[in-house]
Design an enzyme around this catalytic site. Structure first.
Site, PDB file in Angstrom:
ATOM      1  N   SER A 148       8.987   7.885  -0.796  1.00  0.00           N
ATOM      2  CA  SER A 148       9.181   6.454  -1.044  1.00  0.00           C
ATOM      3  C   SER A 148      10.308   5.928  -0.179  1.00  0.00           C
ATOM      4  CB  SER A 148       9.520   6.222  -2.516  1.00  0.00           C
ATOM      5  OG  SER A 148      10.814   6.732  -2.813  1.00  0.00           O
ATOM      6  N   CYS A 149      10.422   4.605  -0.107  1.00  0.00           N
ATOM      7  CA  CYS A 149      11.483   4.004   0.700  1.00  0.00           C
ATOM      8  C   CYS A 149      12.855   4.396   0.168  1.00  0.00           C
ATOM      9  CB  CYS A 149      11.329   2.485   0.723  1.00  0.00           C
ATOM     10  SG  CYS A 149      11.314   1.699  -0.909  1.00  0.00           S
ATOM     11  N   HIS A 176      17.121  -2.925  -5.976  1.00  0.00           N
ATOM     12  CA  HIS A 176      15.884  -3.039  -5.207  1.00  0.00           C
ATOM     13  C   HIS A 176      15.304  -4.443  -5.312  1.00  0.00           C
ATOM     14  CE1 HIS A 176      12.029  -1.930  -3.488  1.00  0.00           C
ATOM     15  NE2 HIS A 176      12.450  -0.696  -3.317  1.00  0.00           N
ATOM     16  N   THR A 179       8.923  -6.447  -5.835  1.00  0.00           N
ATOM     17  CA  THR A 179       7.745  -6.039  -5.065  1.00  0.00           C
ATOM     18  C   THR A 179       6.485  -6.589  -5.719  1.00  0.00           C
ATOM     19  OG1 THR A 179       7.273  -3.984  -6.261  1.00  0.00           O
ATOM     20  CG2 THR A 179       8.940  -3.882  -4.509  1.00  0.00           C
TER      21      THR A 179
END
Length: 334
Positions: A148-149, A176, A179
């Site tokens: 994952s990022c 984060h 999204t």
């Protein structure tokens, strides 16, 4: 290297943009695109991007193709990738988010491609590779996950800290951006907090990086924990890491800055930057020097990462290594 991009969403489009607008695209041919959405929609979303701005070139639709600066890329709408002819493709960049079973992950191979690189965590992968953390894990596997990022941001940092000073324990919070998994207005989700409107609140939640870091760096298992807070910004995320180190050098900041300068995926800034300043940075993580604190017991590190652009660049890096692996094998045979 010839690649096919399966899934033309945020990551698929970011990969193509990175290849088309930076030196990272040298020697890479995008031979095929595949997505279920209409070509007109995909072309429009590629040309006009709310995060990265308009594409700095010419975007055209042709019969069955998306053309960038006059070069046409065949565009398909196959729900099952194995129905296409992918012979001659070195790596399928699997960006649909659905390759969580072996059957789906293998479709690119059944279509004739040499290998598949999944743009996210997947239990169907033969191996999960994070550049700068467990590079040696990549050998001859046919199906690879790029994790994952957030894992790409924190795992190289943890490895660096452990190599230099030893990590006794660490806790990571990723701050984060929201999204597509979150709703724009309150709507039912399995996670009640993540059922709330993404752009109106900070939302505490979990992160897959917690388990993935232990998978990538198994010697740190039981010594790292993690959590996430989704915040109402559209791009660029951050890692806030607190660690207890086994050794405490007096020149901590200087050695950390030098190590980042030598790293292919970690960056450093001494400027008082905010998240929007890091948009379209290619590093996995850019440490913020002014936020570094080496206390008597705990060390605090803070870093920025463009969770789309940086991650897309790591996918390109790993794909290059996978294609080079096949070339080296064929050269040795010859």
């Amino acid at each position: 290297m010839r690649v096919a991009i399966n899934g033309f969403g945020r990551i698929g489009r970011s990969i193509l943009r990175a290849l088309a607008t930076t030196r990272g695209g040298e020697g890479v041919e995008v031979a095929l695109l595949n997505d279920l959405a209409p070509l007109e929609t995909c072309a429009y979303l590629f040309e006009y991007d709310s995060t990265f701005g308009p594409f700095p070139g010419r975007v055209e639709m042709r019969p069955g193709a998306l053309a960038l600066n006059g070069a046409a890329i065949p565009f398909h709408h196959a729900p099952d990738l194995s129905a296409l002819d992918l012979s001659g493709i070195d790596v399928v960049l699997e960006c649909t988010g659905w390759a969580n079973t072996r059957d789906v992950a293998e479709r690119g191979l059944r279509a004739g491609a040499e290998a598949v690189l999944i743009s996210g965590p997947s239990v169907a992968a033969d191996v999960t590779v994070v550049t700068g953390a467990n590079d040696a894990a990549l050998t001859d596997q046919a199906i690879v996950s790029n994790a994952s990022c957030t894992t790409n941001a924190v795992a190289p940092l943890l490895k660096l800290l452990d190599d230099l000073w030893g990590v006794e324990s660490a806790h990571m919070t990723t701050i984060h951006c929201y999204t597509g998994s979150q709703p724009t207005v309150d709507a039912p989700r399995e996670d009640l907090a993540r059922s709330r409107a993404a752009a109106l609140s900070m939302v505490p939640t979990t992160t897959s990086a917690t388990k993935l870091v232990e998978h990538i760096l198994p010697h740190l298992k039981g010594r790292t924990t993690g959590a996430a807070v989704r915040v109402p910004t559209a791009s660029v995320s951050a890692v806030d890491l607190t660690a207890r180190l086994a050794r405490r050098p007096e020149d901590f900041t200087e050695r950390l800055r030098a190590a980042c300068a030598a790293s292919p995926v970690l960056g450093w800034t001494d400027r008082p930057l905010v998240s929007s300043d890091l948009r379209a940075r290619p590093e996995s993580l850019v440490l913020a020097g002014p936020e570094t604190l080496c206390g008597p017991e705990m060390t605090r590190l803070f870093g920025w990462y463009d969770n789309e652009w940086g991650f897309a660049n790591r996918i390109i890096d790993v794909a290059r290594r996978m294609a080079r692996r096949d070339w080296e094998e064929n050269t040795n045979v010859a």
